[in-house]
Structure formats: C-alpha cells, structure tokens
Design a protein around this motif. Structure first.
Motif, PDB file in Angstrom:
ATOM      1  N   ILE A 103     -10.359  -3.974  -2.747  1.00 26.63           N
ATOM      2  CA  ILE A 103     -10.720  -2.845  -1.875  1.00 26.63           C
ATOM      3  C   ILE A 103      -9.896  -1.617  -2.245  1.00 26.63           C
ATOM      4  N   LEU A 104     -10.419  -0.459  -1.892  1.00 24.85           N
ATOM      5  CA  LEU A 104      -9.700   0.812  -1.997  1.00 24.85           C
ATOM      6  C   LEU A 104      -9.600   1.407  -0.601  1.00 24.85           C
ATOM      7  N   MET A 105      -8.396   1.795  -0.203  1.00 25.77           N
ATOM      8  CA  MET A 105      -8.200   2.340   1.134  1.00 25.77           C
ATOM      9  C   MET A 105      -7.320   3.588   1.084  1.00 25.77           C
ATOM     10  N   ALA A 106      -7.621   4.529   1.963  1.00 23.05           N
ATOM     11  CA  ALA A 106      -6.800   5.734   2.103  1.00 23.05           C
ATOM     12  C   ALA A 106      -5.630   5.431   3.034  1.00 23.05           C
ATOM     13  N   ILE A 107      -4.411   5.689   2.546  1.00 21.19           N
ATOM     14  CA  ILE A 107      -3.190   5.438   3.320  1.00 21.19           C
ATOM     15  C   ILE A 107      -2.559   6.774   3.694  1.00 21.19           C
ATOM     16  N   GLU A 108      -2.210   6.904   4.966  1.00 14.25           N
ATOM     17  CA  GLU A 108      -1.567   8.122   5.445  1.00 14.25           C
ATOM     18  C   GLU A 108      -0.098   7.817   5.730  1.00 14.25           C
ATOM     19  N   PRO A 109       0.809   8.215   4.834  1.00 17.35           N
ATOM     20  CA  PRO A 109       2.238   7.924   5.035  1.00 17.35           C
ATOM     21  C   PRO A 109       2.794   8.623   6.265  1.00 17.35           C
ATOM     22  N   ALA A 110       3.773   7.970   6.894  1.00 18.88           N
ATOM     23  CA  ALA A 110       4.431   8.588   8.049  1.00 18.88           C
ATOM     24  C   ALA A 110       5.287   9.775   7.614  1.00 18.88           C
ATOM     25  N   ARG A 111       5.770   9.727   6.376  1.00 16.94           N
ATOM     26  CA  ARG A 111       6.593  10.834   5.854  1.00 16.94           C
ATOM     27  C   ARG A 111       5.734  12.062   5.611  1.00 16.94           C
ATOM     28  N   LYS A 112       6.181  13.205   6.118  1.00 21.34           N
ATOM     29  CA  LYS A 112       5.418  14.442   5.999  1.00 21.34           C
ATOM     30  C   LYS A 112       5.408  14.996   4.577  1.00 21.34           C
ATOM     31  N   ASP A 113       6.407  14.566   3.769  1.00 26.70           N
ATOM     32  CA  ASP A 113       6.479  15.090   2.405  1.00 26.70           C
ATOM     33  C   ASP A 113       5.548  14.361   1.453  1.00 26.70           C
ATOM     34  N   LEU A 114       4.860  13.332   1.933  1.00 29.34           N
ATOM     35  CA  LEU A 114       3.941  12.576   1.080  1.00 29.34           C
ATOM     36  C   LEU A 114       2.504  12.819   1.511  1.00 29.34           C
ATOM     37  N   PRO A 115       1.621  13.134   0.571  1.00 30.08           N
ATOM     38  CA  PRO A 115       0.211  13.317   0.915  1.00 30.08           C
ATOM     39  C   PRO A 115      -0.479  11.966   1.113  1.00 30.08           C
ATOM     40  N   ALA A 116      -1.712  11.989   1.557  1.00 26.86           N
ATOM     41  CA  ALA A 116      -2.497  10.761   1.692  1.00 26.86           C
ATOM     42  C   ALA A 116      -2.679  10.122   0.313  1.00 26.86           C
ATOM     43  N   ILE A 117      -2.672   8.795   0.281  1.00 27.08           N
ATOM     44  CA  ILE A 117      -2.730   8.047  -0.973  1.00 27.08           C
ATOM     45  C   ILE A 117      -3.940   7.121  -0.959  1.00 27.08           C
ATOM     46  N   GLU A 118      -4.708   7.108  -2.031  1.00 26.92           N
ATOM     47  CA  GLU A 118      -5.763   6.107  -2.183  1.00 26.92           C
ATOM     48  C   GLU A 118      -5.199   4.951  -3.000  1.00 26.92           C
ATOM     49  N   SER A 119      -5.125   3.774  -2.410  1.00 29.45           N
ATOM     50  CA  SER A 119      -4.477   2.639  -3.046  1.00 29.45           C
ATOM     51  C   SER A 119      -5.438   1.471  -3.207  1.00 29.45           C
ATOM     52  N   GLU A 120      -5.153   0.672  -4.227  1.00 27.13           N
ATOM     53  CA  GLU A 120      -5.955  -0.523  -4.500  1.00 27.13           C
ATOM     54  C   GLU A 120      -5.296  -1.728  -3.847  1.00 27.13           C
ATOM     55  N   GLY A 121      -6.085  -2.523  -3.176  1.00 24.43           N
ATOM     56  CA  GLY A 121      -5.552  -3.718  -2.532  1.00 24.43           C
ATOM     57  C   GLY A 121      -6.524  -4.870  -2.577  1.00 24.43           C
ATOM     58  N   VAL A 122      -6.188  -5.930  -1.854  1.00 24.44           N
ATOM     59  CA  VAL A 122      -7.010  -7.137  -1.813  1.00 24.44           C
ATOM     60  C   VAL A 122      -7.188  -7.564  -0.363  1.00 24.44           C
ATOM     61  N   ALA A 123      -8.409  -7.876   0.000  1.00 28.13           N
ATOM     62  CA  ALA A 123      -8.703  -8.488   1.284  1.00 28.13           C
ATOM     63  C   ALA A 123      -8.803  -9.987   1.048  1.00 28.13           C
ATOM     64  N   THR A 124      -7.987 -10.761   1.722  1.00 26.82           N
ATOM     65  CA  THR A 124      -7.938 -12.202   1.475  1.00 26.82           C
ATOM     66  C   THR A 124      -7.502 -12.925   2.742  1.00 26.82           C
ATOM     67  N   ASN A 125      -7.223 -14.204   2.618  1.00 23.61           N
ATOM     68  CA  ASN A 125      -6.750 -14.972   3.768  1.00 23.61           C
ATOM     69  C   ASN A 125      -5.330 -15.469   3.520  1.00 23.61           C
ATOM     70  N   LYS A 126      -4.724 -16.054   4.531  1.00 26.18           N
ATOM     71  CA  LYS A 126      -3.311 -16.428   4.516  1.00 26.18           C
ATOM     72  C   LYS A 126      -2.942 -17.321   3.330  1.00 26.18           C
ATOM     73  N   ASP A 127      -3.826 -18.251   2.955  1.00 24.47           N
ATOM     74  CA  ASP A 127      -3.507 -19.215   1.893  1.00 24.47           C
ATOM     75  C   ASP A 127      -3.236 -18.563   0.547  1.00 24.47           C
ATOM     76  N   PHE A 128      -3.688 -17.337   0.352  1.00 24.16           N
ATOM     77  CA  PHE A 128      -3.527 -16.643  -0.931  1.00 24.16           C
ATOM     78  C   PHE A 128      -2.072 -16.652  -1.393  1.00 24.16           C
ATOM     79  N   PHE A 129      -1.156 -16.354  -0.507  1.00 20.85           N
ATOM     80  CA  PHE A 129       0.239 -16.152  -0.884  1.00 20.85           C
ATOM     81  C   PHE A 129       0.915 -17.451  -1.316  1.00 20.85           C
ATOM     82  N   ALA A 130       0.664 -18.530  -0.594  1.00 17.12           N
ATOM     83  CA  ALA A 130       1.242 -19.814  -0.982  1.00 17.12           C
ATOM     84  C   ALA A 130       0.544 -20.382  -2.205  1.00 17.12           C
ATOM     85  N   MET A 131      -0.754 -20.135  -2.321  1.00 14.94           N
ATOM     86  CA  MET A 131      -1.513 -20.658  -3.449  1.00 14.94           C
ATOM     87  C   MET A 131      -1.017 -20.077  -4.765  1.00 14.94           C
TER      88      MET A 131
END
Length: 437
Positions: A103-131
């Motif tokens: 997925i691609l999502m727009a992230i709005e940082p709490a820091r005012k000196d940083l603009p909005a960021i479009e970041s790449e991520g993964v939508a998954t379930n809990k087992d992903f991390f242990a697997m």
C-alpha cells in the motif's frame, strides 16, 4: 624455503616495475569485473531466510474461469483473491499464516518542519512478524484482537521512525495516516531480506529497501486502502470496493509456515481439498494442479536470477580468461629475460623443481597484488552500480564470502597463468646460458 622464495618474488617485482604493474593491472581488472558480477549474482540468488526457508510455503492456485483457458496453462497471476486469503487465514492450517498486499499512504508528521510524506507499506496480519523473524527495537507486533477488530495500529520501519521521531521511542504515540490516527505499537530494527521474497511484483522478485510501515490487513480493508502493485482479473467484477473483495481478482500474497518441512504433504492435501470444496460452489472450474513452493523453489519459479544475469556472469568470466591469456604472455616475457639467472642457479646445483617453485611463488605474489588491486576496483564498481538505484543498492554489496573468493580467485588465476611460463623457464639449459655470458 617458501619464505625465501616469497621474498625473492617480492624483490623481483621491483626489477621491471612497468611490466609488473601491467600484469597486476590486467589481473586486477579481470578479477574486479568477474567478482562484481558474481557478487550481485550471489546476493540475488542467496537464501534470504536460511533458518526456515524450507518451512515457508507459497501456494499457487488457479481460480480463473474456463472461458479462454487451455489445459496446462499457467495462472496469469501468482497472487490470490481476497476471498481465498481470508479462507486460508481462518483455516488454522500450519503454524502461522500471513496474507499481505502493498500500500501507499500519505503520512502527516507531527513535526511542523516536515511536510506530508507518501510512504510505502504493507497491510498484513499479526503472524507476519513472527513468520519472517522481523527484529523489533521498540515495542512489539499488534495482537490477534487488533486483527479481529481492525484496530488502527502501526509498526514503523526503523528509517521512517528515525526520520519522524529521531532516536526517541515513539511507541504509544499517534501518527496521522490518510487522515486517520494510528497508534504506534512497535518499531522494527534494520531488516532488508534480499530479495524481498515475501512480496513479488509480477514474476520478478523485488529488490529494495525495507517498507516504511505495517498496518493490520483488516484495518486497510476497513479504510478501503487500495493496493500498490499488480492485480489479475480474468472475469467480470462488480463495481466498487466490495465488488473487488467479492471478485476473483488476485492481488494478495499469502504464505504458510509449517512446524517442520515434513508436513508439506499435509498442506498440499489441504489445498487440494480446499479447491475441491470451492469447485462445488462454482469456483476453481479449471481443475488446475495446486502447487506449493518453499522460499528457494519460489525464487526459482519466479526467475529471481534471470538468464540475462547468468549471461552477464559468464561474459565476466570470459573477460577474466582473456585477461589471463594476456597475463601468460606478460609472464613469458618477464621470465624469458631471466634465462641467464636460471642457468646460473642450475649450474650451482638448483633443481628444476626448485626453479619451478621459485617462479610459481613469484606468480602467486603477482596474484596477491592483483587480488588487492582487484578488490579495490570491485568495491569501486559496486559503489558505482549502487548509485544507479535504490534496488541496486541492496544487491551491490560484498560480504566476507566474496572477499575470500576474490583473493582465492586472483591467486589461483595467477598460478594457472604462471604454469606455462614457469615450465618454460625450467627448460633452460645451464651450459648454453653459461657459454653466452
């Protein structure tokens, strides 16, 4: 004697510095070209998760319609539909199960000196991390309850976490993503399996940096976050988000983890039974063979190392052979001018074996020097390759195995190149050389 001959070899390098430099450079260029190519091939084809690669399995099933299908034809897509992914998750087969999509999502940082960021991520379930044995530096993965309730939680990659929060621990804070508040529950440490075998684009493995974030699959579905990547649709689909979820379109990757590799047949039986049950519901009408691939089989199936990569390696080694031929000629020229020295040594009692050892060790010294120079050139070549893209940055790096191979290859190449010139040097007749003095 080895130490004595080694010192003689080092001393002989200074007798004709131009010729020696040319030999070392020729050998170094050949070694650097072959090692650079071999290093990339080694990284691309290596086992990305050796501790459990034989226990992780990717299923390949064909849910396409009969229309336009030719028996024996491979599926158009290596992913699965949302309906099948949810069915496999709830089946509780194997030790763990993980469904995911990019997925691609727009992230709005709490820091005012940083603009909005479009970041790449993964939508998954809990087992992903242990697997996939992902390392955590702060916090942990979300819970099964978060998966069940589609809670808005997020695990950050270390690079994004450092960019947004510096060195502080952000667990417990809220991050605005696509206009919604997601609570941070964990931060991953450096984790860049190469290739990113758990996610594939078409039939090419992805080589790239770690994803910026991970959110629950159920949360992504609830927010109707569309996928970033390929999707295969072979039939008619209803419009809208719910139409996609109900469709036979394939856009979700899925992995099973088994307790032992010996349980593979049990998983295969489950897939066959599942396909048979779905066929009774009017699906899986092609009756294609259901396949299972462990990590290394999957990399072979998806052609992680393509024919062009293998051809590049062969061409690089062909260039190394050409450099060796030139080195043989240069060594012949170097040793031929020392015929009088060989004649004097033979007259003083040195055997052909001793002469052979002396000149062969001298060739090894040249190989060692060529290895050091080749290593420097190889590092430079890999650095230039890495500058071309982020994907190449992941594969263009050398590990200790390749460092060892570099020196072994250079010394071996020099010894092989020096065999014929050394043999010729041993054939010098002492009497003829002494008469010519």
């Amino acid at each position: 004697m080895f130490r004595y001959y080694f010192l003689l070899g080092v001393r002989s390098l200074r007798r004709n510095p131009a010729l020696t430099a040319l030999m070392v450079l020729t050998l170094a260029v050949g070694v650097a070209a072959s090692i650079s190519t071999l290093t990339i091939l080694h990284v691309m084809s290596g086992d990305p998760i050796p501790q459990k690669s034989d226990r992780l399995f990717m299923p390949l099933m064909d849910n396409g319609p009969l229309k336009g299908y030719t028996p024996g034809e491979e599926p158009n897509d290596i992913q699965m539909s949302y309906r099948d992914a949810m069915n496999h998750l709830s089946a509780k087969i194997g030790e763990r199960r993980a469904a995911m999509y990019g997925i691609l999502m727009a992230i709005e940082p709490a820091r005012k000196d940083l603009p909005a960021i479009e970041s790449e991520g993964v939508a998954t379930n809990k087992d992903f991390f242990a697997m996939f044995d992902t390392p955590f530096v702060h916090g942990q993965a979300w819970t099964e309850n978060d998966d069940a309730k589609a809670t808005d939680v997020v695990v950050l990659g270390n690079k994004l976490a450092e960019k947004l929060y510096g060195k502080t621990n952000p667990v417990g804070q809220y991050l605005t993503m696509i206009g919604h508040q997601f609570q941070i529950v964990g931060v991953l440490g450096p984790w860049e399996p190469s290739p990113r075998f758990y996610r594939f684009a078409g039939r090419n493995a992805t080589f790239g940096e770690q994803e910026d974030f991970f959110i629950p699959l159920a949360s992504a579905i609830r927010h109707e976050i569309t996928h970033a990547g390929g999707m295969g649709c072979t039939g008619d689909t209803e419009p809208g988000w719910q139409g996609r979820l109900n469709s036979e379109c394939t856009w979700i990757s899925f992995w099973f983890e088994l307790k032992t590799a010996s349980l593979r047949q049990e998983l295969q039986s489950y897939l066959d039974n599942y396909a048979a049950d779905q066929r009774k519901l009017g699906r899986y009408m092609r009756q294609a063979k259901n396949k299972l691939f462990n990590v290394m089989e999957w990399m072979e199936e998806t052609k992680v190392v393509g024919n062009d990569n293998k051809l590049s390696a062969w061409l690089a080694f062909g260039f190394l052979m050409l450099c060796l031929v030139n080195t043989v000629g240069l060594l012949l020229a170097k040793f031929s001018v020392r015929a009088s020295e060989v004649g004097v040594r033979r007259a003083l009692g040195a055997s052909r074996k001793e002469i052979f050892n002396q000149f062969l060790i001298e060739s090894s010294v040249i190989g060692l020097a060529g290895g050091v120079a080749g290593l420097i050139l190889a590092f430079g070549a890999l650095a230039l390759i890495a500058m071309q893209s982020k994907q190449l940055t992941v594969v263009a790096h050398m590990d200790w195995q390749m460092l060892t191979i570099t020196f072994v290859m250079s010394v071996t190449a020099a010894i092989v190149a020096g065999l014929f010139p050394t043999w010729r040097a041993c054939q010098v007749t002492p009497a003829i050389q002494l008469k010519s003095q």
